[in-house]
Motif scaffolding. Structure first.
Motif, mmCIF file in Angstrom:
data_model
loop_
_atom_site.group_PDB
_atom_site.id
_atom_site.type_symbol
_atom_site.label_atom_id
_atom_site.label_comp_id
_atom_site.label_asym_id
_atom_site.label_seq_id
_atom_site.Cartn_x
_atom_site.Cartn_y
_atom_site.Cartn_z
ATOM 1 N N MET A 30 11.770 6.238 9.970
ATOM 2 C CA MET A 30 10.849 7.152 9.277
ATOM 3 C C MET A 30 11.401 7.579 7.932
ATOM 4 O O MET A 30 10.678 7.640 6.942
ATOM 5 C CB MET A 30 10.554 8.367 10.144
ATOM 6 N N GLU A 31 12.700 7.880 7.881
ATOM 7 C CA GLU A 31 13.325 8.278 6.616
ATOM 8 C C GLU A 31 13.246 7.160 5.581
ATOM 9 O O GLU A 31 12.981 7.412 4.403
ATOM 10 C CB GLU A 31 14.789 8.665 6.855
ATOM 11 N N ASP A 32 13.461 5.949 6.019
ATOM 12 C CA ASP A 32 13.424 4.815 5.088
ATOM 13 C C ASP A 32 12.009 4.567 4.566
ATOM 14 O O ASP A 32 11.834 4.049 3.473
ATOM 15 C CB ASP A 32 13.971 3.555 5.773
ATOM 16 N N LEU A 33 11.019 4.945 5.333
ATOM 17 C CA LEU A 33 9.627 4.700 4.939
ATOM 18 C C LEU A 33 8.986 5.881 4.208
ATOM 19 O O LEU A 33 7.853 5.775 3.741
ATOM 20 C CB LEU A 33 8.791 4.359 6.178
ATOM 21 N N GLU A 34 9.700 6.998 4.070
ATOM 22 C CA GLU A 34 9.116 8.232 3.514
ATOM 23 C C GLU A 34 8.421 8.049 2.168
ATOM 24 O O GLU A 34 7.335 8.543 1.966
ATOM 25 C CB GLU A 34 10.175 9.318 3.409
ATOM 26 N N ASP A 35 9.032 7.397 1.222
ATOM 27 C CA ASP A 35 8.445 7.263 -0.111
ATOM 28 C C ASP A 35 7.820 5.890 -0.325
ATOM 29 O O ASP A 35 7.855 5.357 -1.424
ATOM 30 C CB ASP A 35 9.518 7.525 -1.177
ATOM 31 N N SER A 36 7.239 5.358 0.732
ATOM 32 C CA SER A 36 6.625 4.031 0.652
ATOM 33 C C SER A 36 5.147 4.142 1.017
ATOM 34 O O SER A 36 4.701 5.175 1.516
ATOM 35 C CB SER A 36 7.334 3.062 1.616
ATOM 36 N N PRO A 37 4.393 3.080 0.789
ATOM 37 C CA PRO A 37 2.987 3.110 1.183
ATOM 38 C C PRO A 37 2.763 2.920 2.687
ATOM 39 O O PRO A 37 1.630 2.978 3.158
ATOM 40 C CB PRO A 37 2.378 1.941 0.395
ATOM 41 N N ILE A 38 3.830 2.735 3.453
ATOM 42 C CA ILE A 38 3.716 2.514 4.890
ATOM 43 C C ILE A 38 3.656 3.864 5.598
ATOM 44 O O ILE A 38 4.486 4.732 5.372
ATOM 45 C CB ILE A 38 4.922 1.692 5.425
#
Length: 137
Positions: free
Chosen positions: A63-71
């Motif tokens: 979740m942390e890795d995806l925070e600033d992504s469009p996912i």
């Protein structure tokens, strides 16, 4: 199998899980240090809305890795919802009906085949292991 042999096998299995987690997390850190994210995997595959199975530490890192992504992580799944430590708000027990997602990511990748088999009875969309996601980037 005697009690002592059984305990030794359990300890070896736990050691293998920890070692597998170490290699996965080490590679994940290498990816991050290169300025990449696992979001690249989901973008390559065309997955925008994902679900995560396994509500523990690896789910939080994902979740942390995806925070600033469009996912978007739209929900979580676990076999014991009362013991989750994830920050995902909507968490379903595996026995419940699961909403539609583009893909489910199984974070306890050492048990992927068994979990995938259970999930395939419930959903008709892709199921991937976190291991596949991280090592594909």
């Amino acid at each position: 199998m005697t009690g002592k042999l059984k305990r030794n096998k359990i300890l070896l299995d736990e050691k293998d899980k920890l070692l597998d987690n170490y290699y996965l997390l080490n590679h994940w850190l290498e990816i991050k240090n290169l300025g990449k994210s696992v979001s690249m995997y989901f973008e390559w595959k065309g997955y925008k809305n994902i679900a995560i199975y396994g509500m523990a530490e690896l789910a939080n890192r994902l979740m942390e890795d995806l925070e600033d992504s469009p996912i978007r992580v739209i929900y979580g799944v676990d076999r014991d919802v009362s013991c989750t430590i994830s920050r995902i708000r909507d968490v379903y027990d595996i026995s419940e009906e699961l909403p539609k997602a583009d893909v489910i990511v199984v974070t306890p990748f050492y048990a992927y085949e068994n979990i995938k088999h259970q999930l395939e009875k419930k959903v008709n969309y892709p199921i991937v292991s976190l291991e596949e996601v991280v090592w594909s980037v």
